[in-house]
Design an enzyme around this catalytic site. Sequence first.
Site, PDB file in Angstrom:
ATOM      1  CB  THR A 191       8.923 -43.182   4.241  1.00 13.81           C
ATOM      2  OG1 THR A 191       9.534 -43.426   2.969  1.00 13.81           O
ATOM      3  CG2 THR A 191       7.623 -42.443   4.034  1.00 13.81           C
ATOM      4  CD  GLU A 251      12.762 -45.659  18.292  1.00 18.37           C
ATOM      5  OE1 GLU A 251      13.522 -44.858  17.720  1.00 18.37           O
ATOM      6  OE2 GLU A 251      11.629 -45.929  17.873  1.00 18.37           O
ATOM      7  CE  LYS A 304      15.728 -39.723   1.848  1.00 20.75           C
ATOM      8  NZ  LYS A 304      15.935 -41.192   1.759  1.00 20.75           N
ATOM      9  CG  ASP A 330       3.932 -39.627  12.471  1.00 19.62           C
ATOM     10  OD1 ASP A 330       3.330 -39.999  13.486  1.00 19.62           O
ATOM     11  OD2 ASP A 330       3.404 -38.980  11.554  1.00 19.62           O
ATOM     12  CB  CYS A 386       7.691 -46.201  15.742  1.00 24.57           C
ATOM     13  SG  CYS A 386       6.063 -46.341  15.006  1.00 24.57           S
ATOM     14  N   GLY A 429      10.194 -41.537  16.970  1.00 20.19           N
ATOM     15  CA  GLY A 429      10.370 -42.826  17.629  1.00 20.19           C
ATOM     16  C   GLY A 429       9.579 -42.956  18.918  1.00 20.19           C
TER      17      GLY A 429
HETATM   18  N1  NAD Z   1       6.129 -42.557  14.471  1.00 19.60           N
HETATM   19  C1  NAD Z   1       6.028 -43.336  13.419  1.00 19.60           C
HETATM   20  O1  NAD Z   1       5.004 -43.406  12.743  1.00 19.60           O
HETATM   21  C2  NAD Z   1       7.203 -44.183  13.015  1.00 19.60           C
HETATM   22  C3  NAD Z   1       6.968 -45.273  12.191  1.00 19.60           C
HETATM   23  C4  NAD Z   1       8.062 -46.039  11.795  1.00 19.60           C
HETATM   24  C5  NAD Z   1       9.337 -45.714  12.197  1.00 19.60           C
HETATM   25  N2  NAD Z   1       9.525 -44.638  12.994  1.00 19.60           N
HETATM   26  C6  NAD Z   1      10.866 -44.307  13.464  1.00 19.60           C
HETATM   27  O2  NAD Z   1      11.811 -44.381  12.397  1.00 19.60           O
HETATM   28  C7  NAD Z   1      13.091 -44.744  12.913  1.00 19.60           C
HETATM   29  C8  NAD Z   1      13.680 -45.879  12.129  1.00 19.60           C
HETATM   30  O3  NAD Z   1      13.728 -45.626  10.776  1.00 19.60           O
HETATM   31  P1  NAD Z   1      15.058 -45.140  10.017  1.00 19.60           P
HETATM   32  O4  NAD Z   1      16.256 -45.759  10.659  1.00 19.60           O
HETATM   33  O5  NAD Z   1      14.834 -45.337   8.571  1.00 19.60           O
HETATM   34  O6  NAD Z   1      15.011 -43.608  10.371  1.00 19.60           O
HETATM   35  P2  NAD Z   1      15.989 -42.421   9.906  1.00 19.60           P
HETATM   36  O7  NAD Z   1      15.610 -41.238  10.702  1.00 19.60           O
HETATM   37  O8  NAD Z   1      17.397 -42.877   9.932  1.00 19.60           O
HETATM   38  O9  NAD Z   1      15.620 -42.210   8.350  1.00 19.60           O
HETATM   39  C9  NAD Z   1      14.331 -41.864   7.948  1.00 19.60           C
HETATM   40  C10 NAD Z   1      14.380 -41.202   6.585  1.00 19.60           C
HETATM   41  O10 NAD Z   1      15.019 -39.924   6.700  1.00 19.60           O
HETATM   42  C11 NAD Z   1      16.016 -39.798   5.670  1.00 19.60           C
HETATM   43  N3  NAD Z   1      17.027 -38.831   6.122  1.00 19.60           N
HETATM   44  C12 NAD Z   1      18.155 -39.071   6.832  1.00 19.60           C
HETATM   45  N4  NAD Z   1      18.777 -37.903   7.088  1.00 19.60           N
HETATM   46  C13 NAD Z   1      18.037 -36.913   6.534  1.00 19.60           C
HETATM   47  C14 NAD Z   1      18.158 -35.493   6.469  1.00 19.60           C
HETATM   48  N5  NAD Z   1      19.178 -34.854   7.042  1.00 19.60           N
HETATM   49  N6  NAD Z   1      17.192 -34.796   5.840  1.00 19.60           N
HETATM   50  C15 NAD Z   1      16.134 -35.419   5.277  1.00 19.60           C
HETATM   51  N7  NAD Z   1      15.980 -36.763   5.293  1.00 19.60           N
HETATM   52  C16 NAD Z   1      16.917 -37.503   5.921  1.00 19.60           C
HETATM   53  C17 NAD Z   1      16.492 -41.224   5.498  1.00 19.60           C
HETATM   54  O11 NAD Z   1      17.204 -41.381   4.295  1.00 19.60           O
HETATM   55  C18 NAD Z   1      15.165 -41.975   5.542  1.00 19.60           C
HETATM   56  O12 NAD Z   1      14.498 -41.881   4.306  1.00 19.60           O
HETATM   57  C19 NAD Z   1      12.844 -45.146  14.354  1.00 19.60           C
HETATM   58  O13 NAD Z   1      13.238 -44.109  15.203  1.00 19.60           O
HETATM   59  C20 NAD Z   1      11.348 -45.365  14.406  1.00 19.60           C
HETATM   60  O14 NAD Z   1      10.770 -45.228  15.679  1.00 19.60           O
HETATM   61  C21 NAD Z   1       8.491 -43.869  13.405  1.00 19.60           C
END
Ligand code: NAD
Length: 475
Positions: free
Chosen positions: A147, A373, A173, A245, A279, A247
Amino acid sequence: MTETVLPPGIDCGTGMAPVHNPYTGEVIASVCTVDATAIGTIVQRARRGRSTAAALSRATRASVLERTARLVERRGESFALLIVNEAGKTITQARKEVARAVNTLALSAAEARRNAGEVVPFDAYEGSEKRQGWFTREPLGIIAAITPFNDPLNLVAHKLGPAIAGGNSVILKPSAHTPLSALRLVDTLIEAGLPEEIVTVLNGGADIGAAIVSAPDVRMVSFTGGFATGEAISRAAGLKKLAMDLGGNAPVIVMDDADLDAAVESCVSGAFWAAGQNCIGTQRILIAREVYKPFRDAFVARTKLLRVGDPFDEHTDVGPMITEEAGRATRMKVDAAVAQGAVLLCGNELNGSLYAPTVLEDVPATCTIWQEEAFAPVVVLQPFESFEDAIEQANAIDYSLHAGIFTSRLDRALSAARLLEAGGVMINDSSDYRFDAMPFGGFKYGSMGREGVRFAFEEMTQPKVVCVNHLGDVR
Ligand SMILES: NC(=O)c1ccc[n+]([C@@H]2O[C@H](COP(=O)([O-])OP(=O)(O)OC[C@H]3O[C@@H](n4cnc5c(N)ncnc54)[C@H](O)[C@@H]3O)[C@@H](O)[C@H]2O)c1
């Protein structure tokens, strides 16, 4: 507030990581982190959790989730304060997130009681009249849930609720920026009666995330986060079910017949809610040329009234970005757009992690801020010449979660609902309206599966058919 939070059941292998308040920069907690070397122990525990979870009756799963919903509701203010502290959402927005999480958990409980499968009408088809049967919804086994930082409680509830309702075990995680709400939610589930081994929460970053998603025993990866991470996960996961889910870059269309006051109010909220770290936040507002100037002037005037500052202050409208670095990266993108000819109407000031709500116009379509985004309090205004032009501009981007349209004409609203390429079309609401029971997810690049409790429950379970052959005559 500095505290040590240990994830239940796993040793603190790689030490402690600080969690910062995004507004003050202060360390508010230290959490135990794990790295990829712990994956064997983690999966072993999740396997035990899988057997325990599958053996729980639907009634037990439902009542654990109902009790959890009640506990979260009762302790709502303390959950809200935690969200403000670790994610920097304003207190008002954090309270709304808590209320939504309560609903998500209650919906999950209802789903555990309701969604038991269906009768299969074998006997309705020639040649199979002698058979009767049904399908049940069975757990998938171990689900990896990953998440992001921006809704640290409700997005975790959207993974854990349906997964538990479906009889699965979960390796969760949460974002390394915001692990505390997730840890407290899992503690609350355990207090409500969930056997501990059913959910394992791990703190850490990409390293442990990648190890979890590539573990062979994991049957599904339910991911919410950015595109680059989604791509890395899909490469690492191999043959697993994926729910992605990702961006957005949401467009909202404002027609010449729209209620402009309502459109301005709603789009300001849609663009700047959670400091734009949303998002489905409104990023591109496409406005009929005839009403462009009055809309723009009112929108900029309303934006300038937003109070930016301390998220604990009840009067604050826009809190900090998750880190100062995120603010700096946003300012660079806006500066780059201005260098390419965009006009800055307000904002683009950075003070620590506070980034002022920013409105741009005349943004060339080649700019990053138009194409990608922003995930920041930045919005682009753009006139259009016709309804068809508006739809074309709205659909020009390959990232598509939600879209919106403001119009008083039903025919236009329904045409837009048909033509906009998005997972959800909001009519007379900005793009960021979401109700937790509706199917939620994107169209176009990368999106897979749907959240929204009933839909996530179906993603997280698998049908099993039982077919009875009546060897004798069937009357
Ligand atoms: N569609 C939806 O429902 C929704 C909802 C909220 C946020 N978002 C998106 O989330 C993003 C912002 O959140 P963020 O900055 O925390 O996102 P992120 O992609 O940087 O991180 C998300 C999660 O992935 C983990 N992660 C990072 N690298 C990984 C890997 N190689 N393998 C497995 N896990 C890994 C991170 O530690 C974190 O827990 C934006 O793009 C936003 O649009 C989407």
